[in-house]
Design a protein around this motif. Structure first.
Motif, PDB file in Angstrom:
ATOM      1  N   LEU A   1      -3.782  -0.867   5.867  1.00 46.27           N
ATOM      2  CA  LEU A   1      -2.599  -0.354   6.542  1.00 46.27           C
ATOM      3  C   LEU A   1      -3.061   0.222   7.870  1.00 46.27           C
ATOM      4  O   LEU A   1      -3.626   1.309   7.923  1.00 46.27           O
ATOM      5  CB  LEU A   1      -1.940   0.734   5.676  1.00 46.27           C
ATOM      6  N   ASN A   2      -2.852  -0.554   8.938  1.00 50.25           N
ATOM      7  CA  ASN A   2      -3.307  -0.065  10.239  1.00 50.25           C
ATOM      8  C   ASN A   2      -2.291   0.923  10.822  1.00 50.25           C
ATOM      9  O   ASN A   2      -1.196   1.104  10.288  1.00 50.25           O
ATOM     10  CB  ASN A   2      -3.628  -1.236  11.184  1.00 50.25           C
ATOM     11  N   ASP A   3      -2.678   1.569  11.908  1.00 53.25           N
ATOM     12  CA  ASP A   3      -1.822   2.599  12.508  1.00 53.25           C
ATOM     13  C   ASP A   3      -0.462   2.053  12.915  1.00 53.25           C
ATOM     14  O   ASP A   3       0.560   2.712  12.712  1.00 53.25           O
ATOM     15  CB  ASP A   3      -2.509   3.223  13.727  1.00 53.25           C
ATOM     16  N   SER A   4      -0.443   0.869  13.460  1.00 53.51           N
ATOM     17  CA  SER A   4       0.806   0.260  13.901  1.00 53.51           C
ATOM     18  C   SER A   4       1.741   0.013  12.717  1.00 53.51           C
ATOM     19  O   SER A   4       2.948   0.284  12.793  1.00 53.51           O
ATOM     20  CB  SER A   4       0.504  -1.053  14.637  1.00 53.51           C
TER      21      SER A   4
ATOM     22  N   ARG B   1       3.216  -6.238  -5.014  1.00 53.69           N
ATOM     23  CA  ARG B   1       2.993  -6.912  -6.299  1.00 53.69           C
ATOM     24  C   ARG B   1       4.278  -7.526  -6.831  1.00 53.69           C
ATOM     25  O   ARG B   1       4.290  -8.671  -7.273  1.00 53.69           O
ATOM     26  CB  ARG B   1       2.415  -5.942  -7.317  1.00 53.69           C
ATOM     27  N   VAL B   2       5.355  -6.769  -6.798  1.00 54.94           N
ATOM     28  CA  VAL B   2       6.638  -7.262  -7.302  1.00 54.94           C
ATOM     29  C   VAL B   2       7.082  -8.505  -6.530  1.00 54.94           C
ATOM     30  O   VAL B   2       7.591  -9.464  -7.110  1.00 54.94           O
ATOM     31  CB  VAL B   2       7.719  -6.154  -7.213  1.00 54.94           C
ATOM     32  N   LEU B   3       6.879  -8.479  -5.227  1.00 53.48           N
ATOM     33  CA  LEU B   3       7.343  -9.568  -4.368  1.00 53.48           C
ATOM     34  C   LEU B   3       6.317 -10.692  -4.200  1.00 53.48           C
ATOM     35  O   LEU B   3       6.606 -11.684  -3.530  1.00 53.48           O
ATOM     36  CB  LEU B   3       7.715  -9.011  -2.999  1.00 53.48           C
ATOM     37  N   HIS B   4       5.140 -10.515  -4.790  1.00 54.63           N
ATOM     38  CA  HIS B   4       4.058 -11.509  -4.674  1.00 54.63           C
ATOM     39  C   HIS B   4       3.677 -11.754  -3.219  1.00 54.63           C
ATOM     40  O   HIS B   4       3.494 -12.900  -2.792  1.00 54.63           O
ATOM     41  CB  HIS B   4       4.441 -12.829  -5.366  1.00 54.63           C
ATOM     42  N   LEU B   5       3.552 -10.668  -2.477  1.00 57.26           N
ATOM     43  CA  LEU B   5       3.118 -10.739  -1.085  1.00 57.26           C
ATOM     44  C   LEU B   5       1.685 -10.228  -1.001  1.00 57.26           C
ATOM     45  O   LEU B   5       1.293  -9.334  -1.745  1.00 57.26           O
ATOM     46  CB  LEU B   5       4.037  -9.893  -0.195  1.00 57.26           C
ATOM     47  N   GLY B   6       0.923 -10.784  -0.071  1.00 57.45           N
ATOM     48  CA  GLY B   6      -0.497 -10.468  -0.015  1.00 57.45           C
ATOM     49  C   GLY B   6      -0.915  -9.399   0.969  1.00 57.45           C
ATOM     50  O   GLY B   6      -1.966  -8.803   0.815  1.00 57.45           O
ATOM     51  N   THR B   7      -0.092  -9.140   1.988  1.00 57.93           N
ATOM     52  CA  THR B   7      -0.495  -8.177   3.021  1.00 57.93           C
ATOM     53  C   THR B   7       0.695  -7.316   3.443  1.00 57.93           C
ATOM     54  O   THR B   7       1.857  -7.676   3.227  1.00 57.93           O
ATOM     55  CB  THR B   7      -1.032  -8.883   4.281  1.00 57.93           C
ATOM     56  N   VAL B   8       0.393  -6.202   4.062  1.00 56.41           N
ATOM     57  CA  VAL B   8       1.438  -5.333   4.602  1.00 56.41           C
ATOM     58  C   VAL B   8       2.216  -6.081   5.682  1.00 56.41           C
ATOM     59  O   VAL B   8       3.432  -5.949   5.784  1.00 56.41           O
ATOM     60  CB  VAL B   8       0.833  -4.019   5.149  1.00 56.41           C
TER      61      VAL B   8
END
Length: 80
Positions: free
Chosen positions: A8-11, A45-52
């Motif tokens: 999780l970067n600052d942006s 996890r719920v949405l099966h997404l890999g990155t922020v």
């Protein structure tokens, strides 16, 4: 289950903080990055997404409209 990249970067933190503030009036100040990261991983996890970044893209998509409420729920749980 696949691995989730929870950098999780600052942006990204600022963007999420702004969304939460605009929607709920709750300000997530600097220093709350670990809390945000921990709570977002549940949604990824719920949405099966890999990155922020994938998650932010989803939030801004037409399909992601209902997700805004779910994100606010996980971000504001235990807040008074």
């Amino acid at each position: 289950m696949g691995l989730i990249s929870m950098e999780l970067n600052d942006s990204q933190f600022q963007k999420i903080s702004q969304i939460v503030y605009r929607t709920s009036g709750i300000l997530l100040k600097s220093g709350k990055e670990a809390l945000v990261r921990a709570r977002l991983v549940k949604r990824l996890r719920v949405l099966h997404l890999g990155t922020v970044e994938d998650y932010l893209d989803y939030l801004e998509s037409p399909e992601g409209g209902a997700e805004l409420g779910a994100m606010i729920d996980v971000m504001t749980t235990n807040k008074t």
